[in-house]
Design a protein around this motif. Sequence first.
Motif, PDB file in Angstrom:
ATOM      1  N   ASP A 179       0.831  -1.209   0.000  1.00 48.85           N
ATOM      2  CA  ASP A 179       0.000   0.000   0.000  1.00 48.85           C
ATOM      3  C   ASP A 179       0.865   1.259   0.000  1.00 48.85           C
ATOM      4  O   ASP A 179       0.545   2.244  -0.683  1.00 48.85           O
ATOM      5  N   LEU A 180       1.953   1.236   0.756  1.00 46.51           N
ATOM      6  CA  LEU A 180       2.840   2.394   0.816  1.00 46.51           C
ATOM      7  C   LEU A 180       3.512   2.650  -0.531  1.00 46.51           C
ATOM      8  O   LEU A 180       3.602   3.791  -0.985  1.00 46.51           O
ATOM      9  N   TRP A 181       3.960   1.586  -1.168  1.00 48.87           N
ATOM     10  CA  TRP A 181       4.669   1.751  -2.443  1.00 48.87           C
ATOM     11  C   TRP A 181       3.712   2.193  -3.557  1.00 48.87           C
ATOM     12  O   TRP A 181       4.032   3.085  -4.327  1.00 48.87           O
ATOM     13  N   THR A 182       2.563   1.565  -3.627  1.00 51.87           N
ATOM     14  CA  THR A 182       1.607   1.975  -4.668  1.00 51.87           C
ATOM     15  C   THR A 182       1.041   3.351  -4.358  1.00 51.87           C
ATOM     16  O   THR A 182       0.788   4.146  -5.273  1.00 51.87           O
ATOM     17  N   GLY A 183       0.876   3.668  -3.079  1.00 50.66           N
ATOM     18  CA  GLY A 183       0.387   4.987  -2.696  1.00 50.66           C
ATOM     19  C   GLY A 183       1.340   6.097  -3.063  1.00 50.66           C
ATOM     20  O   GLY A 183       0.932   7.244  -3.267  1.00 50.66           O
ATOM     21  N   ALA A 184       2.637   5.764  -3.149  1.00 45.51           N
ATOM     22  CA  ALA A 184       3.641   6.752  -3.559  1.00 45.51           C
ATOM     23  C   ALA A 184       3.770   6.832  -5.072  1.00 45.51           C
ATOM     24  O   ALA A 184       4.636   7.562  -5.583  1.00 45.51           O
ATOM     25  N   GLY A 185       2.917   6.089  -5.795  1.00 45.96           N
ATOM     26  CA  GLY A 185       2.929   6.140  -7.248  1.00 45.96           C
ATOM     27  C   GLY A 185       3.995   5.279  -7.898  1.00 45.96           C
ATOM     28  O   GLY A 185       4.263   5.431  -9.095  1.00 45.96           O
ATOM     29  N   LEU A 186       4.595   4.361  -7.134  1.00 48.10           N
ATOM     30  CA  LEU A 186       5.641   3.508  -7.685  1.00 48.10           C
ATOM     31  C   LEU A 186       5.035   2.371  -8.508  1.00 48.10           C
ATOM     32  O   LEU A 186       3.926   1.904  -8.222  1.00 48.10           O
ATOM     33  N   GLU A 187       5.758   1.929  -9.499  1.00 46.05           N
ATOM     34  CA  GLU A 187       5.276   0.911 -10.433  1.00 46.05           C
ATOM     35  C   GLU A 187       6.117  -0.364 -10.320  1.00 46.05           C
ATOM     36  O   GLU A 187       7.157  -0.374  -9.685  1.00 46.05           O
ATOM     37  N   ASP A 188       5.621  -1.426 -10.959  1.00 46.60           N
ATOM     38  CA  ASP A 188       6.333  -2.713 -10.984  1.00 46.60           C
ATOM     39  C   ASP A 188       6.699  -3.161  -9.576  1.00 46.60           C
ATOM     40  O   ASP A 188       7.821  -3.631  -9.305  1.00 46.60           O
ATOM     41  N   VAL A 189       5.745  -3.033  -8.658  1.00 47.49           N
ATOM     42  CA  VAL A 189       6.000  -3.345  -7.252  1.00 47.49           C
ATOM     43  C   VAL A 189       6.052  -4.863  -7.054  1.00 47.49           C
ATOM     44  O   VAL A 189       5.154  -5.588  -7.490  1.00 47.49           O
ATOM     45  N   GLU A 190       7.104  -5.322  -6.390  1.00 45.32           N
ATOM     46  CA  GLU A 190       7.266  -6.737  -6.069  1.00 45.32           C
ATOM     47  C   GLU A 190       7.660  -6.880  -4.601  1.00 45.32           C
ATOM     48  O   GLU A 190       8.322  -5.998  -4.031  1.00 45.32           O
ATOM     49  N   THR A 191       7.261  -7.995  -4.004  1.00 41.00           N
ATOM     50  CA  THR A 191       7.620  -8.274  -2.615  1.00 41.00           C
ATOM     51  C   THR A 191       8.167  -9.692  -2.502  1.00 41.00           C
ATOM     52  O   THR A 191       7.936 -10.538  -3.367  1.00 41.00           O
ATOM     53  N   ARG A 192       8.882  -9.936  -1.420  1.00 43.37           N
ATOM     54  CA  ARG A 192       9.322 -11.290  -1.109  1.00 43.37           C
ATOM     55  C   ARG A 192       9.681 -11.367   0.368  1.00 43.37           C
ATOM     56  O   ARG A 192       9.854 -10.342   1.048  1.00 43.37           O
ATOM     57  N   GLU A 193       9.753 -12.572   0.879  1.00 42.29           N
ATOM     58  CA  GLU A 193      10.168 -12.800   2.257  1.00 42.29           C
ATOM     59  C   GLU A 193      11.671 -13.043   2.293  1.00 42.29           C
ATOM     60  O   GLU A 193      12.222 -13.720   1.419  1.00 42.29           O
ATOM     61  N   VAL A 194      12.318 -12.477   3.279  1.00 44.63           N
ATOM     62  CA  VAL A 194      13.755 -12.644   3.470  1.00 44.63           C
ATOM     63  C   VAL A 194      13.973 -13.300   4.832  1.00 44.63           C
ATOM     64  O   VAL A 194      13.454 -12.820   5.843  1.00 44.63           O
ATOM     65  N   THR A 195      14.733 -14.376   4.867  1.00 42.02           N
ATOM     66  CA  THR A 195      15.064 -15.015   6.133  1.00 42.02           C
ATOM     67  C   THR A 195      16.560 -14.919   6.384  1.00 42.02           C
ATOM     68  O   THR A 195      17.367 -14.909   5.452  1.00 42.02           O
ATOM     69  N   ALA A 196      16.902 -14.829   7.643  1.00 41.18           N
ATOM     70  CA  ALA A 196      18.307 -14.764   8.049  1.00 41.18           C
ATOM     71  C   ALA A 196      18.496 -15.677   9.254  1.00 41.18           C
ATOM     72  O   ALA A 196      17.691 -15.653  10.194  1.00 41.18           O
ATOM     73  N   ARG A 197      19.544 -16.476   9.222  1.00 40.96           N
ATOM     74  CA  ARG A 197      19.836 -17.412  10.311  1.00 40.96           C
ATOM     75  C   ARG A 197      21.183 -17.052  10.924  1.00 40.96           C
ATOM     76  O   ARG A 197      22.180 -16.896  10.217  1.00 40.96           O
ATOM     77  N   ARG A 198      21.181 -16.914  12.238  1.00 42.48           N
ATOM     78  CA  ARG A 198      22.402 -16.528  12.951  1.00 42.48           C
ATOM     79  C   ARG A 198      22.682 -17.511  14.074  1.00 42.48           C
ATOM     80  O   ARG A 198      21.762 -17.919  14.800  1.00 42.48           O
ATOM     81  N   SER A 199      23.945 -17.905  14.226  1.00 40.28           N
ATOM     82  CA  SER A 199      24.345 -18.822  15.291  1.00 40.28           C
ATOM     83  C   SER A 199      25.158 -18.088  16.346  1.00 40.28           C
ATOM     84  O   SER A 199      25.963 -17.205  16.029  1.00 40.28           O
ATOM     85  N   PHE A 200      24.940 -18.466  17.582  1.00 38.67           N
ATOM     86  CA  PHE A 200      25.647 -17.900  18.723  1.00 38.67           C
ATOM     87  C   PHE A 200      26.387 -19.029  19.439  1.00 38.67           C
ATOM     88  O   PHE A 200      25.876 -20.149  19.520  1.00 38.67           O
ATOM     89  N   PRO A 201      27.573 -18.775  19.986  1.00 35.86           N
ATOM     90  CA  PRO A 201      28.333 -19.835  20.668  1.00 35.86           C
ATOM     91  C   PRO A 201      27.572 -20.499  21.801  1.00 35.86           C
ATOM     92  O   PRO A 201      27.711 -21.693  22.045  1.00 35.86           O
ATOM     93  N   ASP A 202      26.730 -19.709  22.488  1.00 39.77           N
ATOM     94  CA  ASP A 202      25.934 -20.253  23.589  1.00 39.77           C
ATOM     95  C   ASP A 202      24.801 -19.277  23.896  1.00 39.77           C
ATOM     96  O   ASP A 202      24.708 -18.196  23.286  1.00 39.77           O
ATOM     97  N   PHE A 203      23.946 -19.654  24.833  1.00 36.72           N
ATOM     98  CA  PHE A 203      22.805 -18.803  25.155  1.00 36.72           C
ATOM     99  C   PHE A 203      23.250 -17.459  25.712  1.00 36.72           C
ATOM    100  O   PHE A 203      22.631 -16.432  25.414  1.00 36.72           O
TER     101      PHE A 203
END
Length: 264
Positions: A179-203
């Motif tokens: 809604d924000l992108w189309t409301g700003a008059g932008l065209e060819d709007v596409e979306t996708r989900e991005v995942t990121a996995r991070r490891s820590f040595p311990d809690f």
Amino acid sequence: MVQQPIRFDDGKAYERGMGIWSHLAGQVFLDWLAPPLGLRWIDVGCGSGAFTELLVRRCAPAETQGIDPSDAQLAFAHTRPATHGVTFLQGDAMALPFDGGRFDAAVMALVIFFVPDPAKGVAEMARVVCPGGVVSAYAWDMLGGGFPFDPIQVELRALGFTPPLPPSPEASRTAALRDLWTGAGLEDVETREVTARRSFPDFEDFWSASTAMGSMRPTLATMAAGDVEQLKARVRARLSEDAAGRVTYQARANAIKGRVPKSA
């Protein structure tokens, strides 16, 4: 009790807590965006420069401007080796200090939910990008469980505490971004989900990294020591540890891109 605004006044703490997450998600985001080399970029809400540095390394911009309201974050951004030659300015995402059509591409990396008026922020990005240029963003799904610190926030609520939220968390949802992108008059709007996995040595490393930032410290500072220990125990129980005690956690962001219409 009135919630205090979230502030980021410690670039080093931000880097440990969120900068690494930003880099991990930013890699996936740039793979999807696949911009050509040599563009003129503006990084809106550049913070500590985590994504700015990635942008420079990956995209060889002809010019890069980074803008953020925090002096401390900008000071840290200046220390990154790859940001030599980047111009960093203190400023407001809702009032960018540039003429129209100044850039080929604008990006908000993990920022749009911090903008009090997201529609104004997107409109400003569209204004300063030339016809045919790209306007893009990615944002942790704050209301859908995608935030890297969500395990802590869930358990804070379960204990009766109110974790801090940015001013516009709803702007992180995919439908709201469209809604924000189309409301700003932008065209060819596409979306996708991005995942990121991070490891820590311990809690303990997960805990210290996640609570070092300005977004978490004020809430924890109001809690009794016993409550903090109870919170830690509950968060630990939510997370999986491998045989060596390592903690791996996956966060999720929503990404969007669109183009400024070309002149007739």
